[in-house]
Design an enzyme around this catalytic site. Structure first.
Site, PDB file in Angstrom:
ATOM      1  N   GLN A 254       0.827  -1.193   0.000  1.00 46.32           N
ATOM      2  CA  GLN A 254       0.000   0.000   0.000  1.00 46.32           C
ATOM      3  C   GLN A 254       0.867   1.250   0.000  1.00 46.32           C
ATOM      4  O   GLN A 254       2.061   1.201   0.306  1.00 46.32           O
ATOM      5  CB  GLN A 254      -0.941  -0.023   1.213  1.00 46.32           C
ATOM      6  N   LYS A 270       1.926   7.392   6.622  1.00 48.70           N
ATOM      7  CA  LYS A 270       0.835   6.523   6.189  1.00 48.70           C
ATOM      8  C   LYS A 270      -0.459   7.331   6.246  1.00 48.70           C
ATOM      9  O   LYS A 270      -0.879   7.755   7.322  1.00 48.70           O
ATOM     10  CB  LYS A 270       0.724   5.287   7.088  1.00 48.70           C
ATOM     11  N   GLU A 291      -4.140  -0.619   5.735  1.00 47.69           N
ATOM     12  CA  GLU A 291      -3.205  -0.189   6.769  1.00 47.69           C
ATOM     13  C   GLU A 291      -3.726   1.127   7.341  1.00 47.69           C
ATOM     14  O   GLU A 291      -3.933   2.092   6.612  1.00 47.69           O
ATOM     15  CB  GLU A 291      -1.803  -0.015   6.193  1.00 47.69           C
ATOM     16  N   ALA A 374       6.008   8.096  11.259  1.00 52.16           N
ATOM     17  CA  ALA A 374       6.891   7.261  12.075  1.00 52.16           C
ATOM     18  C   ALA A 374       8.329   7.668  11.832  1.00 52.16           C
ATOM     19  O   ALA A 374       8.792   7.681  10.680  1.00 52.16           O
ATOM     20  CB  ALA A 374       6.697   5.786  11.740  1.00 52.16           C
ATOM     21  N   ALA A 375       9.042   8.018  12.894  1.00 51.87           N
ATOM     22  CA  ALA A 375      10.432   8.448  12.760  1.00 51.87           C
ATOM     23  C   ALA A 375      11.289   7.337  12.166  1.00 51.87           C
ATOM     24  O   ALA A 375      11.143   6.166  12.522  1.00 51.87           O
ATOM     25  CB  ALA A 375      10.978   8.868  14.124  1.00 51.87           C
ATOM     26  N   PHE A 376      12.167   7.719  11.251  1.00 54.84           N
ATOM     27  CA  PHE A 376      13.078   6.755  10.640  1.00 54.84           C
ATOM     28  C   PHE A 376      14.112   6.275  11.663  1.00 54.84           C
ATOM     29  O   PHE A 376      14.579   7.039  12.515  1.00 54.84           O
ATOM     30  CB  PHE A 376      13.823   7.400   9.467  1.00 54.84           C
ATOM     31  N   ASP A 443      -0.627  -9.519  10.842  1.00 53.29           N
ATOM     32  CA  ASP A 443       0.303  -9.317   9.724  1.00 53.29           C
ATOM     33  C   ASP A 443       1.749  -9.186  10.217  1.00 53.29           C
ATOM     34  O   ASP A 443       2.423  -8.199   9.942  1.00 53.29           O
ATOM     35  CB  ASP A 443      -0.117  -8.075   8.948  1.00 53.29           C
ATOM     36  N   GLU A 448      12.779  -7.445  12.598  1.00 55.57           N
ATOM     37  CA  GLU A 448      14.157  -7.018  12.373  1.00 55.57           C
ATOM     38  C   GLU A 448      14.891  -6.802  13.687  1.00 55.57           C
ATOM     39  O   GLU A 448      14.274  -6.512  14.723  1.00 55.57           O
ATOM     40  CB  GLU A 448      14.195  -5.720  11.548  1.00 55.57           C
ATOM     41  N   ASP A 463       5.902  -1.768  11.616  1.00 57.85           N
ATOM     42  CA  ASP A 463       4.771  -1.983  10.708  1.00 57.85           C
ATOM     43  C   ASP A 463       3.553  -2.566  11.424  1.00 57.85           C
ATOM     44  O   ASP A 463       3.241  -3.752  11.317  1.00 57.85           O
ATOM     45  CB  ASP A 463       5.200  -2.914   9.569  1.00 57.85           C
TER      46      ASP A 463
END
Length: 571
Positions: A254, A270, A291, A374-376, A443, A448, A463
């Site tokens: 998406q 998003k 989402e 969302a902060a990287f 989902d 990670e 996510d």
């Protein structure tokens, strides 16, 4: 005769080619001509929250094409990460898994130039930290269940001592900076004449932008520490920082946008696809569900209340689609999908696997749209992450079932497979399972970890957009890992028991925490009540495991004796 016709045909083809080239050049020049025709006086009209009325859109559609680099504030290499100078390992800059292009020597020189900007106006960060407690959306003064929770001894457990090997980055103190060499300081706090320098010319830690402080604070045991004021300041930045560039994120099913801010921080946007009241349609498979932006926001707050602290900071923001997306994007594929709906609203749909078409377009009112930011995390070229397949991954097929769905002894196989055969990885997966069940998130196909820390580190809860889809249904299959393995950390078990008590009711704590977000209310009451109901289900599963296998075989003691005695005495 045939030769003449052949020559005429060649001339015709050439003419068509020349006409096509001319039209292409005219299309590229048209926005610049419109910009000049508009005159300099039109640039100062910034009183309205949107750049123009939708009804005027056809006349000024191409104006954003004339924006110069200085006007847009976009860095020359928007993928460059300032953290390049703070890496612990020289080899960490050589990742072949980065989604962004590796920088060459010239880009590194540019990075040093940009980093020179950060010593400027060091007190800007102090001002952000002071403003943290003045959020208009925070609860009124008085008794706060959230504050009471964070004062509980379970939320004061110290992480093991952090040494250099346990930090993701170390500040490189060998680098000297010349603050006057900064070329573009528009992102700084304009009008603030106070400058903070240490005598050697090194930047004070307070002068770093909040996203950089967040990155530097990551260690082996936590994404961020408890009560870290930088996190609240970073949440404020996500809402208030000027957006300088936007691009579509590659991959994924998406549409998601990468937004770069004027202080060179980045966040994943998003957009809103469903209202708060809408539930996932009953005929939707989990892999085709929408989402939800509010799910990302709520997941961050829930993760914080559970004291996992494994979700990167997320905040809700109301974005102007014309001024903050269309006018600043250099992504032609994204720009071409903008249009005006029959209701005179600005819409776009981008490119992705699902729901990227005019039928599923994202439309503003008239050009305002909600979304989560969302902060990287640090760039993969600086801090490589390892992707792991979730052992309890679903089949993502309409008819097939995964092995764990048909084999009740599946966990025994997992326990014998690295990295689940030692360390805390299996227990971390149980934490993630509980987290997903409370949200109703099916989902979770991969997770990670930071590669530098090996297997002895936490799982990043990435996510979470497919959570909070159905408040009227509890998906018990999400809890299968817990019911099959019957293992949990003692600290997690104690916190779950605490959050089931009336004075620390989970739904009320999440509701209070979400009041801090600008888009509140984030969750409707049924979703909050569903979390309390699901928490009781989790505790019932653990109770059955303990009754069958014994407390010591189910609950793994991750607390030292002194901490355990303190917690036991305060219960």
């Amino acid at each position: 005769m045939k030769m003449i016709l052949f020559r005429k045909f060649r001339v015709l083809i050439l003419m068509v080619f020349l006409i096509a080239c001319t039209m292409h050049i005219m299309i590229d020049l048209l926005p610049k001509l419109e910009k000049r025709a508009a005159g300099p006086g039109t640039a100062g009209n910034s009183g309205c929250s949107c750049s123009h009325r939708p009804s005027e859109e056809p006349q000024s559609w191409g104006k954003q094409r004339a924006r110069t680099g200085a006007e847009s504030g976009w860095p020359d290499k928007h993928t460059l990460r300032i953290l390049q100078d703070f890496s612990n390992e020289p080899s960490s800059n050589l990742s072949s898994h980065s989604l962004e292009k590796n920088t060459g020597p010239a880009d590194k020189t540019e990075a040093f130039k940009r980093l020179e900007q950060y010593p400027q106006h060091g007190n800007i960060e102090k001002q952000f930290i002071q403003d943290t407690n003045t959020n208009d959306n925070q609860p009124a003064k008085g008794y706060s269940k959230l504050n009471a929770l964070f004062e509980h001894s379970l939320y004061k457990i110290q992480v093991p001592g952090v040494i250099d090997e346990d930090t993701l980055f170390n500040v490189n103190t060998d680098i000297r900076f010349n603050p006057k060499a900064a070329e573009n300081q528009e992102w700084q706090n304009e009008g603030n004449d106070e400058e903070e320098y240490v005598p050697t010319g090194e930047p004070s830690a307070d002068s770093y932008p909040n996203w950089l402080k967040f990155h530097i604070g990551i260690n082996r045991y936590e994404l961020y520490s408890r009560h870290n004021p930088v996190i609240d300041s970073l949440l404020k930045d996500l809402v208030s920082q000027k957006i300088s560039s936007v691009a579509m994120k590659s991959g994924g099913t998406q549409l998601k946008l990468i937004m770069t801010f004027q202080n060179y921080g980045q966040a994943l946007f998003k957009p809103m696809k469903q209202t708060r009241e809408q539930e996932t349609p009953p005929d939707f498979f989990y892999f085709s569900d929408f989402e939800r932006h509010n799910a990302e926001i709520a997941a961050f707050h829930l993760d914080r209340i559970l004291d996992f602290r494994r979700v990167p900071p997320v905040a809700g923001r109301l974005v102007n689609m014309t001024k903050e997306i269309r006018d600043v994007t250099r992504d032609k594929k994204l720009w071409r999908t903008f249009f005006i709906s029959p209701a005179n609203n600005i819409c776009f749909y981008g490119e992705c696997s699902y729901y990227c078409s005019t039928e599923h377009a994202l439309c503003g009112k008239p050009d305002q749209i909600e979304g989560s930011l969302a902060a990287f995390l640090p760039d993969l070229a600086l801090a490589k992450r390892k992707t792991w397949r979730n052992p309890w991954r679903r089949s993502y097929h309409k008819r097939k079932k995964a092995e764990w769905e048909v084999d009740p002894d599946y966990c025994e196989e997992v326990k014998q497979t690295p990295p689940y055969d030692s360390g805390s990885r299996l227990l971390d997966v149980m934490d993630m399972t509980i987290f997903d069940f409370l949200m109703g998130n099916m989902d979770r196909h991969h997770y990670e970890t930071f590669e530098k820390f090996g297997n002895e580190t936490f799982i990043i809860h990435f996510d979470n957009g497919r959570g909070f889809g159905k408040h009227s249904h509890d998906e018990i299959s999400i809890l299968v890992p817990l019911s099959q393995c019957c293992r949990v950390k003692r600290s997690t078990h104690l916190r779950l028991q605490l959050l089931a008590k009336e004075e620390y009711k989970l739904s009320e704590l999440v509701e209070e925490s979400l009041l801090r977000d600008k888009l509140m209310p984030i969750l409707i009451k049924p979703h909050l009540e569903a979390m309390d109901r699901r928490l009781r289900v989790v505790l019932k599963v653990l109770s059955d495991c303990i009754e069958r296998d014994g407390y010591n075989n189910v609950v793994e003691n991750d607390l030292d004796s002194a901490t355990a005695n303190t917690i036991t005495s305060t219960r």
